[in-house]
Write an enzyme that holds these catalytic residues in place. Structure first.
Site, PDB file in Angstrom:
ATOM      1  N   GLY A  39      26.942  57.302  19.665  1.00  0.00           N
ATOM      2  CA  GLY A  39      27.751  56.548  20.610  1.00  0.00           C
ATOM      3  C   GLY A  39      29.186  56.373  20.174  1.00  0.00           C
ATOM      4  O   GLY A  39      29.674  57.029  19.248  1.00  0.00           O
ATOM      5  N   TYR A 184      43.160  44.503  21.224  1.00  0.00           N
ATOM      6  CA  TYR A 184      42.615  44.849  19.912  1.00  0.00           C
ATOM      7  C   TYR A 184      42.821  46.325  19.577  1.00  0.00           C
ATOM      8  O   TYR A 184      43.223  46.669  18.459  1.00  0.00           O
ATOM      9  CB  TYR A 184      41.120  44.497  19.858  1.00  0.00           C
ATOM     10  CG  TYR A 184      40.816  43.120  20.374  1.00  0.00           C
ATOM     11  CD1 TYR A 184      41.442  42.007  19.830  1.00  0.00           C
ATOM     12  CD2 TYR A 184      39.926  42.917  21.431  1.00  0.00           C
ATOM     13  CE1 TYR A 184      41.189  40.738  20.309  1.00  0.00           C
ATOM     14  CE2 TYR A 184      39.659  41.655  21.920  1.00  0.00           C
ATOM     15  CZ  TYR A 184      40.298  40.564  21.361  1.00  0.00           C
ATOM     16  OH  TYR A 184      40.059  39.312  21.855  1.00  0.00           O
ATOM     17  N   HIS A 446      34.932  29.249  -7.465  1.00  0.00           N
ATOM     18  CA  HIS A 446      36.395  29.303  -7.578  1.00  0.00           C
ATOM     19  C   HIS A 446      36.800  30.638  -8.183  1.00  0.00           C
ATOM     20  O   HIS A 446      36.160  31.117  -9.110  1.00  0.00           O
ATOM     21  CB  HIS A 446      36.886  28.161  -8.469  1.00  0.00           C
ATOM     22  CG  HIS A 446      38.358  28.150  -8.702  1.00  0.00           C
ATOM     23  ND1 HIS A 446      39.251  27.710  -7.737  1.00  0.00           N
ATOM     24  CD2 HIS A 446      39.098  28.538  -9.765  1.00  0.00           C
ATOM     25  CE1 HIS A 446      40.482  27.810  -8.204  1.00  0.00           C
ATOM     26  NE2 HIS A 446      40.411  28.320  -9.434  1.00  0.00           N
TER      27      HIS A 446
END
Length: 462
Positions: A39, A184, A446
């Protein structure tokens, strides 16, 4: 006429896994594909474009960010032939893998050809070998997808315009690429080819880029594009194309004030996609479609004909690979296990692979205001995010919309390096009904980007 338990029309990102699941459950399945297995996603969309985006980012790192990070790269050379060869290799690998999986599946017959309905439950196949024959089945699943819309503009057929499909086959970087459409597709290709060395102009008819996003999102992305030398023109409508000399195109467009022109070497039409239903023979059935050609389905993906379903882009709505994939899960559970799940209200995450990325989930701030829901907006610029500062990726921001009464997250938009991954953390919180306060005081490693979700929701303390 040959009879199957199920016929799947289109080997896209819903059709392939659905055909395999149905076949593995014991059904006899015919999967019909008129072009390439995989596709749009594998052949013309996600896979090739993200491979090219990676090459474009490397050019950006070498040409721009390296200096800030103290690495002197006096010059670099783009090898566009190798860039495209790498893209083609990856597409070939993904496509071959899909074909191999289909061919290894018992009870599944892969047919190359074009399908057309003769009646509600009979499909004629014009095969790639030239044979024409008919198939019938209890279940018929339509996964034919969409293709680029060719906008009706004066002179369009007098020039060699590009679409999001044909631009992937260029053998050289355009000197000046003019893009019609600031959504987009237009933004991803615009930034990509700008980093490859093309001059880029984007013309958008709305008053801002990305008109479906919040205004601050558009503002940040417009600034980023302008910083990279891309010309952005909004509130303008392209009205005419003309050949100009041997290798130039003159583009005429109207603005709110006057009529202007731009000269370019290439034009990319990026103003939408249309469903591939025109040759499907729906007029021979009771299956209905809207004025644009999108197949109408109910909340369970069934068309007006019992046991005929539509999946993915062809049914309209959010045109994302992951939505197509979720469609196939819903139908597979229904046909194999008797479950009936609705598509209504499901979360729709997505990511635009510009640099920085835009990751979004749920409602926007503007949608929250329009709906009247009592809400709060948490916001932190990326320039205040430790990880962003350390890596030199400080463009963008994190924003989340939360319910003022419950503290639950209603939506989020992340513009930043790995914005899609950060957004997904908040998506998981939405799925688990985790409040913003729980994230505010959670312990994250962190110094990850995700750690700054503490700081994002700390902005609501005031």
């Amino acid at each position: 006429m040959k009879e199957f338990d199920a016929i799947v029309i289109g080997a896209g990102q819903a059709g392939i896994p659905l055909a395999k699941k149905l076949a593995k459950s014991g059904m006899s399945v015919a999967l019909i594909e008129k072009r390439f297995v995989g596709g749009t996603c594998i052949n013309d969309g996600c896979t090739p474009t993200k491979a090219l985006v990676a090459s474009a980012r490397m050019a950006y790192l070498a040409g721009t960010l390296s200096e800030e990070l103290g690495v002197d790269i006096p010059s670099y050379k783009l090898n566009f032939e190798r860039v495209m060869a790498r893209k083609n290799k990856i597409v070939g690998q993904f496509r071959a893998g899909s074909i191999k999986g289909l061919e290894a599946t018992e009870n599944l017959t892969l047919i190359y050809g074009e399908a057309k309905f003769v009646s509600d439950k009979v499909v004629a196949i014009n095969s790639s070998t030239g044979d024409v024959y008919e198939l019938t089945a209890k279940y018929i699943l339509i996964n034919t997808g969409c293709s680029p819309t060719v906008t009706k503009i004066e002179g369009i057929h007098e020039i060699k315009y590009l679409t999001s499909t044909s631009i992937l086959e260029l053998d050289e970087v355009p000197e000046h690429l003019l893009i019609v459409g600031g959504g987009y597709i237009g933004l991803e290709f615009g930034q990509m080819f700008g980093r490859f060395g093309a001059k880029v102009t984007i013309i958008e008819h709305s008053d801002r880029l990305l008109p479906h996003e919040d205004e601050d999102v558009c503002g940040v992305m417009t600034d980023i594009f302008k910083e990279e030398g891309i010309e952005v023109i909004t509130q303008s409508k392209v009205t005419k194309f003309e050949k100009y000399g041997a290798d130039r195109i003159r583009v005429t467009f109207t603005t709110s004030d006057d009529v202007q022109t731009r000269m370019c070497t290439h034009v990319l039409l990026a103003s939408g996609r249309s469903p591939q239903t025109g040759n499907l023979g729906l007029e021979n059935t009771a299956v209905t479609a809207d004025d644009a050609g999108f197949i109408k389905v109910d909340d369970y993906l069934q068309t007006a004909v019992p046991n005929v379903f539509a999946l993915g882009d062809v049914k309209g709505g959010p045109a994302f690979t992951h939505i197509s994939y979720n469609d196939h899960l819903i139908i597979a559970d229904h046909l194999i296990h008797g479950k009936k799940e609705s598509i209504k209200g499901r979360l729709v995450p997505y990511c635009m692979f510009t640099d920085p990325q835009i990751g979004r989930i749920g409602i926007t701030e503007e949608q929250a205001i329009a709906s009247g829901v009592a809400h709060l907006v948490a916001h932190i610029p990326m320039r205040n995010v430790a990880r962003a500062i350390e890596t030199g990726e400080t463009r963008g921001f994190m924003k989340a919309v939360v319910d003022k009464n419950t503290g639950l997250i209603l939506g989020a938009t992340i513009i930043g390096e790995q914005g899609g991954e950060i957004m997904t953390v908040l998506q998981m919180a939405m799925m688990g009904n985790i409040t913003y306060s729980q994230i505010r005081f959670a312990i994250f490693a962190h110094p990850l980007y995700a750690e700054s979700l503490n700081n994002l929701f700390m902005s609501l303390d005031a």
